[in-house]
Design a protein around this motif. Structure first.
Motif, short mmCIF file in Angstrom:
data_model
loop_
_atom_site.label_atom_id
_atom_site.label_comp_id
_atom_site.label_asym_id
_atom_site.label_seq_id
_atom_site.Cartn_x
_atom_site.Cartn_y
_atom_site.Cartn_z
N ARG A 340 0.84 -1.20 0.00
CA ARG A 340 0.00 0.00 0.00
C ARG A 340 0.87 1.25 0.00
NH1 ARG A 340 -3.81 3.21 -1.75
NH2 ARG A 340 -4.53 4.71 -0.19
N GLU A 343 2.07 1.84 -3.39
CA GLU A 343 0.98 2.36 -4.21
C GLU A 343 0.79 3.86 -3.96
OE1 GLU A 343 -3.34 0.64 -5.43
OE2 GLU A 343 -3.08 1.03 -3.28
N VAL A 344 0.84 4.27 -2.70
CA VAL A 344 0.74 5.69 -2.36
C VAL A 344 1.90 6.47 -2.97
CG1 VAL A 344 0.87 7.35 -0.45
CG2 VAL A 344 -0.61 5.35 -0.26
N ASN A 347 1.38 6.97 -6.62
CA ASN A 347 0.34 7.98 -6.77
C ASN A 347 0.96 9.38 -6.69
OD1 ASN A 347 -1.67 9.97 -5.81
ND2 ASN A 347 -3.08 8.26 -5.71
N ASN A 351 1.55 12.53 -9.52
CA ASN A 351 0.82 13.78 -9.28
C ASN A 351 1.73 14.85 -8.68
OD1 ASN A 351 -2.16 13.09 -9.85
ND2 ASN A 351 -1.52 11.41 -8.54
N PHE A 355 -0.39 13.55 -2.99
CA PHE A 355 -1.23 12.35 -2.99
C PHE A 355 -2.67 12.72 -3.35
CE2 PHE A 355 -4.11 9.42 -0.67
CZ PHE A 355 -3.81 8.27 -1.38
N LYS A 356 -3.20 12.10 -4.38
CA LYS A 356 -4.59 12.28 -4.78
C LYS A 356 -5.39 11.08 -4.29
CE LYS A 356 -4.05 16.11 -7.19
NZ LYS A 356 -4.16 16.14 -8.66
N MET A 357 -6.49 11.36 -3.63
CA MET A 357 -7.31 10.29 -3.07
C MET A 357 -7.66 9.28 -4.16
SD MET A 357 -7.45 10.99 0.07
CE MET A 357 -8.67 9.80 0.60
N ASP A 358 -7.41 8.01 -3.86
CA ASP A 358 -7.64 6.95 -4.86
C ASP A 358 -8.77 6.00 -4.46
OD1 ASP A 358 -6.42 5.69 -2.75
OD2 ASP A 358 -4.73 4.90 -3.89
N LYS A 360 -8.91 4.11 -1.94
CA LYS A 360 -8.43 2.88 -1.30
C LYS A 360 -7.83 3.20 0.06
CE LYS A 360 -7.13 0.39 -5.54
NZ LYS A 360 -6.00 -0.29 -6.22
#
Length: 441
Positions: A340, A343-344, A347, A351, A355-358, A360
């Protein structure tokens, strides 16, 4: 044209170091996404822990076969990299065995490197057999399917190839020394690679030089590749085991930390001078989230733990919940946290660092409620980990979130907490009836 190999080597070396530095920067950025935590206490004890656990490998030998084999590979990795220093200098300056003037010391070093290389080959074969022939159970848990299994095998293949290339390079070099080839002066002792001499019998000097140079290039390029592969592999623990053991938990394993916000409220309740009807202070920050639902809610030491995980499975094999068929695997908790976090990080890379809300979260999308509530908080996983990782701290923080933010505790636990609130005890009897059992005789 004379300096072309040196220029090419310098380009490869600079490129590899640059890419490695870029990955280290990304790794540091991801770890710093965690909340700040003060781990500056008791520095002497922290240094002792790092020396004993990370350098001394004391927790590895609890399981003797795996422990001894791991120490061989670990020592081989550290010691043989001294030889890499010579290769790098030779590659940049165009020299050959630049440390040869050390004489008998150099002979001892090369002999030690060769013996260690042979022992590493033996250890790697044993590890491969344990994983793929003996098929030890902890290597075949559900979380080890796919990439984790491939990664573990690939690491073994890389180490095997690197050691064979090292011995091939030395074997060809030894043969060239015996033939009196130009630039191949008598230097080094070759207790292992000298037995490769029959392979090179009858080969001309140009052919031997081609073999030696090819093995030399493949060996050093392979090491640089391995260095940059670490970021994508469970073998990142080679680098992170040292800071992770230094920042490891020093408190007794059964001692949990208190949430500062809750402690403050309790102190306020116990203060006879406090006004219970006082309005909140203007401009005061909203209360922090209780517990953790995503990686940004964890502290940076927990995120460092996730990246340090070796995926050895000792934690899971010791876990009583896992042994009795529950879904919980402490190893999976750490692997999910790392996945995770990666993944962050991707992200944010996509961007411009934001961090753009995904949609998850670590909780729910990676780790289920069932896994969290299966934990008995016995600390067996923490005790078993050879590099001081604490999966339980992540489990407890996520449980806190479920209980204090979502009121999503299991019904039995909710009943108990309701009884404590209403009756002052875990049982569903009021205080007046609590001693009725004593009269039933």
């Amino acid at each position: 044209m004379e300096y072309l190999p040196n220029i090419l080597f310098a380009i490869i070396l600079i490129g590899a170091i640059t890419f490695f530095a870029k990955n280290v920067k990304r790794l540091s950025r991801n770890i710093k996404l965690g909340k700040d935590v003060d781990v500056s206490d008791n520095k002497p004890q922290r240094w002792r822990n790092m020396a004993k656990i990370a350098l001394g490998q004391t927790k590895m030998v609890v399981r003797p076969i795996a422990g001894i084999m791991h120490i061989i590979v670990y020592v081989g990795f550290i010691i043989i990299n001294i030889e890499v220093l010579e290769i790098i200098i030779d590659g940049l300056l165009g020299t050959h065995r630049i440390f040869a003037p050390l004489g008998s010391i150099y002979n001892f070093l090369i002999a030690s490197f060769e013996i260690l290389a042979f022992l590493v080959i033996v250890a790697v074969v044993v590890f491969w057999l344990r994983r793929n022939v003996v098929r030890i159970q902890r290597f075949f848990k559900p979380e080890m399917k796919g990439w984790p299994k491939k990664d573990a095998d690939l690491i073994l293949y890389i180490e095997l190839v690197l050691m064979f290339l090292f011995l091939t390079m030395n074997g060809a070099d030894y043969q060239l020394q015996q033939l009196g080839a130009e630039h191949y002066t008598q230097a080094g002792a070759f207790p292992v690679s000298q037995y490769l001499a029959p392979i090179f019998d009858g080969m001309s000097i140009p052919s031997l030089v081609l073999v030696e140079r090819s093995a030399w290039w493949l060996h050093i390029v392979g090491i640089l590749f391995f260095l940059n592969y670490l970021y994508y592999s469970k073998h990142l623990h080679i680098l992170l085991a040292f800071p992770n053991t230094y920042f490891g938990k020093l408190r007794p394993k059964g001692q949990f930390d208190n949430l500062e916000a809750v402690t403050k409220e309790v102190k306020l309740m116990m203060d006879p001078t406090a006004d219970p009807f006082a309005a909140p202070v203007e401009g005061a920050e909203p209360p922090a989230k209780f517990g953790a639902s995503d990686v940004m809610d964890l502290n940076w030491v927990q995120l460092l733990n996730a990246y340090t995980c070796t995926e050895c499975g000792r934690c899971t094999s010791e876990c009583p919940a896992n042994q009795t068929g529950k879904k919980l695997s402490p190893r999976k908790i750490m692997m999910d946290t790392r996945d995770r976090l990666e993944e962050v990080g991707k992200n944010m890379d996509a961007n411009n660092g934001e961090f753009k809300m995904d949609g998850k979260e670590l909780l729910g999308d990676y780790i289920s409620h069932e896994e969290l509530w299966a934990c008995t908080s016995c600390n067996a996983c923490v005790e078993a980990c050879p590099v001081s990782i604490d999966p339980l701290s992540i489990i407890m923080d996520m449980r806190r979130y479920l209980v204090m933010e979502q009121s999503a505790a299991p019904s039995d636990l909710n009943n108990m907490m309701g009884n404590i609130e209403n009756n002052g005890a875990p049982w569903p009897f009021n205080q007046m009836d609590r001693l009725n059992w004593a009269k039933e005789s």
